[in-house]
Write a protein that holds these residues in place. Sequence first.
Motif, PDB file in Angstrom:
ATOM      1  N   ASP A  40       0.827  -1.217   0.000  1.00 40.95           N
ATOM      2  CA  ASP A  40       0.000   0.000   0.000  1.00 40.95           C
ATOM      3  C   ASP A  40       0.861   1.267   0.000  1.00 40.95           C
ATOM      4  O   ASP A  40       0.374   2.349   0.273  1.00 40.95           O
ATOM      5  CB  ASP A  40      -0.931  -0.008   1.219  1.00 40.95           C
ATOM      6  N   GLU A  41       2.135   1.113  -0.300  1.00 42.46           N
ATOM      7  CA  GLU A  41       3.123   2.203  -0.364  1.00 42.46           C
ATOM      8  C   GLU A  41       3.501   2.761   1.009  1.00 42.46           C
ATOM      9  O   GLU A  41       4.186   3.769   1.108  1.00 42.46           O
ATOM     10  CB  GLU A  41       2.646   3.348  -1.264  1.00 42.46           C
ATOM     11  N   SER A  42       3.064   2.076   2.065  1.00 42.82           N
ATOM     12  CA  SER A  42       3.400   2.550   3.402  1.00 42.82           C
ATOM     13  C   SER A  42       4.885   2.354   3.699  1.00 42.82           C
ATOM     14  O   SER A  42       5.495   1.361   3.307  1.00 42.82           O
ATOM     15  CB  SER A  42       2.553   1.781   4.428  1.00 42.82           C
ATOM     16  N   LYS A  81       6.159   7.871  -9.388  1.00 41.28           N
ATOM     17  CA  LYS A  81       5.433   7.357  -8.209  1.00 41.28           C
ATOM     18  C   LYS A  81       6.102   7.818  -6.927  1.00 41.28           C
ATOM     19  O   LYS A  81       5.419   8.133  -5.938  1.00 41.28           O
ATOM     20  CB  LYS A  81       5.328   5.840  -8.259  1.00 41.28           C
ATOM     21  N   THR A  82       7.422   7.844  -6.929  1.00 45.44           N
ATOM     22  CA  THR A  82       8.136   8.340  -5.746  1.00 45.44           C
ATOM     23  C   THR A  82       7.842   9.826  -5.563  1.00 45.44           C
ATOM     24  O   THR A  82       7.602  10.296  -4.443  1.00 45.44           O
ATOM     25  CB  THR A  82       9.647   8.086  -5.903  1.00 45.44           C
ATOM     26  N   TYR A  83       7.827  10.560  -6.657  1.00 49.58           N
ATOM     27  CA  TYR A  83       7.488  11.999  -6.592  1.00 49.58           C
ATOM     28  C   TYR A  83       6.081  12.185  -5.993  1.00 49.58           C
ATOM     29  O   TYR A  83       5.879  13.019  -5.108  1.00 49.58           O
ATOM     30  CB  TYR A  83       7.563  12.593  -8.000  1.00 49.58           C
ATOM     31  N   PHE A 117      11.098  11.284 -13.658  1.00 53.90           N
ATOM     32  CA  PHE A 117      10.929  10.524 -14.896  1.00 53.90           C
ATOM     33  C   PHE A 117       9.491  10.037 -15.023  1.00 53.90           C
ATOM     34  O   PHE A 117       8.902   9.537 -14.062  1.00 53.90           O
ATOM     35  CB  PHE A 117      11.903   9.332 -14.929  1.00 53.90           C
ATOM     36  N   THR A 118       8.956  10.205 -16.226  1.00 51.65           N
ATOM     37  CA  THR A 118       7.579   9.826 -16.512  1.00 51.65           C
ATOM     38  C   THR A 118       7.486   9.467 -17.994  1.00 51.65           C
ATOM     39  O   THR A 118       8.301   9.940 -18.790  1.00 51.65           O
ATOM     40  CB  THR A 118       6.615  10.984 -16.173  1.00 51.65           C
ATOM     41  N   ARG A 119       6.510   8.639 -18.341  1.00 56.53           N
ATOM     42  CA  ARG A 119       6.331   8.331 -19.764  1.00 56.53           C
ATOM     43  C   ARG A 119       5.271   9.243 -20.380  1.00 56.53           C
ATOM     44  O   ARG A 119       4.987   9.150 -21.570  1.00 56.53           O
ATOM     45  CB  ARG A 119       5.946   6.860 -19.941  1.00 56.53           C
TER      46      ARG A 119
HETATM   47  N1  LIG Z   1      12.528   2.949   0.866  1.00 55.77           N
HETATM   48  C1  LIG Z   1      12.985   3.996   0.199  1.00 55.77           C
HETATM   49  O1  LIG Z   1      14.083   4.529   0.509  1.00 55.77           O
HETATM   50  C2  LIG Z   1      12.224   4.498  -0.981  1.00 55.77           C
HETATM   51  C3  LIG Z   1      12.861   5.309  -1.926  1.00 55.77           C
HETATM   52  C4  LIG Z   1      12.165   5.712  -3.051  1.00 55.77           C
HETATM   53  C5  LIG Z   1      10.843   5.327  -3.217  1.00 55.77           C
HETATM   54  N2  LIG Z   1      10.237   4.567  -2.285  1.00 55.77           N
HETATM   55  C6  LIG Z   1       8.838   4.145  -2.459  1.00 55.77           C
HETATM   56  O2  LIG Z   1       8.723   3.427  -3.671  1.00 55.77           O
HETATM   57  C7  LIG Z   1       7.410   3.605  -4.203  1.00 55.77           C
HETATM   58  C8  LIG Z   1       7.498   3.952  -5.670  1.00 55.77           C
HETATM   59  O3  LIG Z   1       8.343   3.043  -6.342  1.00 55.77           O
HETATM   60  P1  LIG Z   1       7.915   2.357  -7.706  1.00 55.77           P
HETATM   61  O4  LIG Z   1       8.959   1.404  -8.101  1.00 55.77           O
HETATM   62  O5  LIG Z   1       6.522   1.881  -7.591  1.00 55.77           O
HETATM   63  O6  LIG Z   1       7.827   3.585  -8.730  1.00 55.77           O
HETATM   64  P2  LIG Z   1       8.886   4.720  -9.224  1.00 55.77           P
HETATM   65  O7  LIG Z   1      10.066   4.069  -9.845  1.00 55.77           O
HETATM   66  O8  LIG Z   1       9.085   5.729  -8.173  1.00 55.77           O
HETATM   67  O9  LIG Z   1       7.998   5.432 -10.338  1.00 55.77           O
HETATM   68  C9  LIG Z   1       7.483   4.687 -11.415  1.00 55.77           C
HETATM   69  C10 LIG Z   1       7.060   5.661 -12.476  1.00 55.77           C
HETATM   70  O10 LIG Z   1       8.213   6.339 -12.979  1.00 55.77           O
HETATM   71  C11 LIG Z   1       8.094   6.511 -14.377  1.00 55.77           C
HETATM   72  N3  LIG Z   1       9.122   5.701 -15.034  1.00 55.77           N
HETATM   73  C12 LIG Z   1       9.663   4.521 -14.636  1.00 55.77           C
HETATM   74  N4  LIG Z   1      10.540   4.067 -15.551  1.00 55.77           N
HETATM   75  C13 LIG Z   1      10.566   4.989 -16.524  1.00 55.77           C
HETATM   76  C14 LIG Z   1      11.256   5.104 -17.757  1.00 55.77           C
HETATM   77  N5  LIG Z   1      12.118   4.170 -18.170  1.00 55.77           N
HETATM   78  N6  LIG Z   1      11.044   6.200 -18.529  1.00 55.77           N
HETATM   79  C15 LIG Z   1      10.192   7.163 -18.126  1.00 55.77           C
HETATM   80  N7  LIG Z   1       9.469   7.098 -16.997  1.00 55.77           N
HETATM   81  C16 LIG Z   1       9.672   6.038 -16.214  1.00 55.77           C
HETATM   82  C17 LIG Z   1       6.691   6.067 -14.761  1.00 55.77           C
HETATM   83  O11 LIG Z   1       5.874   7.214 -14.552  1.00 55.77           O
HETATM   84  P3  LIG Z   1       4.486   7.469 -15.343  1.00 55.77           P
HETATM   85  O12 LIG Z   1       3.527   6.456 -14.779  1.00 55.77           O
HETATM   86  O13 LIG Z   1       4.129   8.893 -15.011  1.00 55.77           O
HETATM   87  O14 LIG Z   1       4.783   7.246 -16.790  1.00 55.77           O
HETATM   88  C18 LIG Z   1       6.418   4.999 -13.692  1.00 55.77           C
HETATM   89  O15 LIG Z   1       5.044   4.755 -13.474  1.00 55.77           O
HETATM   90  C19 LIG Z   1       6.753   4.694  -3.371  1.00 55.77           C
HETATM   91  O16 LIG Z   1       5.884   4.087  -2.448  1.00 55.77           O
HETATM   92  C20 LIG Z   1       7.904   5.326  -2.622  1.00 55.77           C
HETATM   93  O17 LIG Z   1       7.530   5.836  -1.377  1.00 55.77           O
HETATM   94  C21 LIG Z   1      10.899   4.133  -1.169  1.00 55.77           C
END
Ligand SMILES: NC(=O)c1ccc[n+]([C@@H]2O[C@H](COP(=O)([O-])OP(=O)(O)OC[C@H]3O[C@@H](n4cnc5c(N)ncnc54)[C@H](OP(=O)(O)O)[C@@H]3O)[C@@H](O)[C@H]2O)c1
Length: 181
Positions: A23-25, A55-57, A78-80
């Motif tokens: 749940d992203e917690s 998603k991190t943003y 980064f976003t698509r």
């Molecule tokens: N524990 C920690 O230290 C830590 C650190 C960072 C993040 N987090 C957590 O991780 C979660 C998010 O991670 P995640 O893996 O689900 O997502 P993410 O990598 O943060 O974001 C995924 C999004 O990034 C874009 N993206 C990814 N690959 C791409 C590419 N090759 N080209 C262009 N855009 C690209 C896409 O955006 P679009 O959908 O807009 O196209 C994709 O939906 C959050 O809950 C965050 O809180 C935790």
Amino acid sequence: MQVKRKVVLFIATSLDGYIAAKDESLEWLFKVEGEGDNGFAEFYGTTDTVLMGKKTYDWVKKHEPNEFPYALKACYVFTRTPRNNTEEVQFVHGDIPAFVDQLKTREGKNIWLVGGGQLLHSFLENDLVDELIVTVAPAVLGGGIPLFPEGKYQLELRLKGMRRFNQFVELHYEVKRGLEK
Ligand SMILES: NC(=O)c1ccc[n+]([C@@H]2O[C@H](COP(=O)([O-])OP(=O)(O)OC[C@H]3O[C@@H](n4cnc5c(N)ncnc54)[C@H](OP(=O)(O)O)[C@@H]3O)[C@@H](O)[C@H]2O)c1
């Protein structure tokens, strides 16, 4: 030859390799007893540029709605999907390797790759990560958002250092390239 600045992943993970619960917690992470800021400020000071997935943003904006924490750095998301830039961030889509290579050749400090796993996956498949600093929390989640989603990548690493921050362990690796392998 000009020495390029590095892309450094600095991230926290559960012992079983998840960066967030399903749940992203991040509650499991914030409840761990660390020490000081667990090396964050020291690391942050070595960077001037911050990269993250959309998603991190979104997570950061949701949890810190009043003040964007990376406002003083150049921040790229980064976003698509093409999106309008804000005062805080520039959205990047298209050719990631070309973008990152051009960033690396600019003068400056290191580049922080914040995550998440999906963006890291793209960076690893394109061999764009130079160092990984992974802080392991004493938690096993059994599922969630993976740090290393399955993909076409394999890294050989050299352990640069390890530190303990109370209940956290920080592992610092460098990616081996070329003759180092
Ligand atoms: N524990 C920690 O230290 C830590 C650190 C960072 C993040 N987090 C957590 O991780 C979660 C998010 O991670 P995640 O893996 O689900 O997502 P993410 O990598 O943060 O974001 C995924 C999004 O990034 C874009 N993206 C990814 N690959 C791409 C590419 N090759 N080209 C262009 N855009 C690209 C896409 O955006 P679009 O959908 O807009 O196209 C994709 O939906 C959050 O809950 C965050 O809180 C935790």
